[in-house]
Design an enzyme around this catalytic site. Structure first.
Site, PDB file in Angstrom:
ATOM      1  CD  GLU A  44      -3.305   0.810   1.901  1.00 53.94           C
ATOM      2  OE1 GLU A  44      -3.237   0.015   2.857  1.00 53.94           O
ATOM      3  OE2 GLU A  44      -4.321   1.499   1.663  1.00 53.94           O
ATOM      4  CG  ASP A 101      -0.093   3.652   3.862  1.00 55.86           C
ATOM      5  OD1 ASP A 101      -0.147   2.761   2.994  1.00 55.86           O
ATOM      6  OD2 ASP A 101      -0.543   3.492   5.015  1.00 55.86           O
ATOM      7  CG  HIS A 141      -5.063  -3.885   5.691  1.00 59.98           C
ATOM      8  ND1 HIS A 141      -5.878  -2.933   5.146  1.00 59.98           N
ATOM      9  CD2 HIS A 141      -3.811  -3.431   5.507  1.00 59.98           C
ATOM     10  CE1 HIS A 141      -5.141  -1.909   4.690  1.00 59.98           C
ATOM     11  NE2 HIS A 141      -3.892  -2.206   4.896  1.00 59.98           N
ATOM     12  CG  ASP A 174      -0.917  -1.117   7.497  1.00 65.75           C
ATOM     13  OD1 ASP A 174      -0.409   0.002   7.681  1.00 65.75           O
ATOM     14  OD2 ASP A 174      -1.428  -1.464   6.425  1.00 65.75           O
ATOM     15  CE1 TYR A 229      -3.752   2.130  10.946  1.00 65.00           C
ATOM     16  CE2 TYR A 229      -3.882  -0.165  11.623  1.00 65.00           C
ATOM     17  CZ  TYR A 229      -3.406   0.802  10.771  1.00 65.00           C
ATOM     18  OH  TYR A 229      -2.595   0.446   9.731  1.00 65.00           O
ATOM     19  CG  HIS A 281       0.115   3.797  10.021  1.00 66.45           C
ATOM     20  ND1 HIS A 281       0.330   4.784   9.089  1.00 66.45           N
ATOM     21  CD2 HIS A 281      -0.304   2.721   9.333  1.00 66.45           C
ATOM     22  CE1 HIS A 281       0.042   4.322   7.888  1.00 66.45           C
ATOM     23  NE2 HIS A 281      -0.332   3.065   8.003  1.00 66.45           N
TER      24      HIS A 281
END
Ligand code: FEO
Length: 386
Positions: free
Chosen positions: A80, A82, A144, A163, A191, A222
């Site tokens: 992903e 990010d 995920h 994540d 989250y 994160h």
């Protein structure tokens, strides 16, 4: 912009996204960070990157420790953007670096960036020797995305979890003993509810493996890094993933002339009188991602809407779509609302909730403005169900 030491020779070199307030629809009222890690060993290693617009910040942090062209290994735990958004720049600076990722990670990165980097796909159990230390890769598909993996460094007892265990939270403090724990836990819960919840069964499987590891630090991707309360967040994940609910009712609604709102208050009162913890949220003022945080441990989800042009209110419709995708399991629901000349919205909400796997316990509708007797009757009927 400087690197932050996590342990001797291991640095946080991520980016802080102070002002982001929507992470593809998730209200990030405290901003976020994209955590990347630099390991100085015989092989200079970078774990993950940042969103593309924060790459200069990341390169500055790396450069405060070492020339980025000296990077030998890049680990991409997750495709992903990010976390992969800075890969193009990094691979330009260190074109001979080997890029380790899961096999589905390689496919995903190729489909995102159309680059022929020096990919080295890995499997669970692969050990990468960095010199004095090593990284053990563990594939965690659907936690995920299909490509996800985590990297464990046994010599330093660090789990680079990407994540998992993260929070959207921007701060200059990096560690959980430097920032209020209640805020970190609340953001971690939000989250989980908004990102990880649909994959709870996969999380449970991953936690079996995680519990076998000797972990001192969880270096997530994160927010705040866990070094004092790592066990606490692992236990919280076990609880959230197990779908444990408590005696709690969430009442979510929208209203036009306060009739549906007065029904919402009567329903909340019925639950309170029956010993339930309650949460009452008007969708005009509460973002759906905040409502989800309340869903996570609620036994009942009560949903109310008046009729608007023969349908439910658009806020309620958006919430139902979001809720259905995040798929909390085994919850009971009560559908309610006021109407003028047709209560079709009640039928529509109940149908959607049933199709999404919720047990619709009852539906309640009242024409125009509820009288005191109407609300007393509603309260009594709800109490009789509990
Ligand atoms: Fe933080 Fe799935 O990206």
């Amino acid at each position: 912009m400087k690197a932050v030491k996590v342990k001797e020779g291991i640095y946080w070199v991520g980016g802080i996204d102070w002002n982001i307030r929507s992470f593809h629809g998730y209200l990030t009222q405290r901003g976020s960070t994209y955590n990347a890690y630099l390991i100085i060993d015989e092989k200079i290693t970078l774990i993950d990157t940042v969103k593309s617009y924060l790459i200069s910040e990341m390169i500055e942090r790396i450069s405060s420790v070492i020339d980025p062209s000296k990077i030998d290994y890049v680990i991409s735990n997750h495709v992903e953007m990010d976390h992969s958004g800075g890969l193009s720049e990094i691979m330009k600076l260190a074109p001979n670096a080997t890029l380790f990722c899961s096999p589905r990670g390689e496919t995903g990165l190729r489909e995102h960036y159309r680059e022929n980097w020096n990919f080295k796909p890995t499997e669970s159990g692969t050990i990468l020797n960095l010199g004095k230390r090593s990284l053990h890769f563990i594939l965690t598909p659907m936690v995920h995305w299909p490509d996800n993996m985590v990297s464990y460094m046994p010599e330093e007892k660090i789990l680079f979890s990407n994540d998992a265990f993260g929070q959207h939270l921007a701060s200059s403090e990096r560690f959980d003993d430097e920032y209020p724990l209640d805020i970190i836990m609340m953001e971690a819960r939000k989250y989980y509810a908004n990102i990880v919840l649909p994959y709870s069964k996969q999380v449970q499987k991953v936690l079996v493996g995680v519990n076998e590891l000797d972990i001192e630090i969880i270096a997530n991707s994160h927010g705040i890094i866990w070094r004092k309360h790592a066990r606490q967040i692992i236990e919280a994940y076990a609880s959230w993933a197990s779908n444990e609910t408590r005696k709690k009712a969430l009442v979510v609604y929208d209203t036009m002339w306060h009739s549906t709102e007065s029904m919402a208050l009567a329903i909340q009162d019925a639950f309170e009188q029956s010993g339930y913890v309650t949460s009452l949220l008007n969708l005009q003022y509460n973002h759906i991602s905040d409502v989800m945080t309340e869903v996570i441990d609620a036994e009942y989800i009560c949903i109310g809407s008046p009729t608007l042009n023969g349908r439910m209110m658009p806020t309620v419709s958006a919430f139902l779509t979001y809720l259905s995708g995040l798929a909390p399991r085994d919850r009971k629901t009560i559908v309610f609302g006021s109407y003028g000349w047709g209560p079709k919205q009640i039928e529509d909400i109940a149908k959607q909730m049933t199709e999404s796997g919720f047990e619709v316990v009852t539906t309640e509708k009242i024409k125009f403005v509820p009288s005191t007797e109407d609300l007393d009757g509603l309260r009594s009927r709800i109490k009789a169900l509990l």
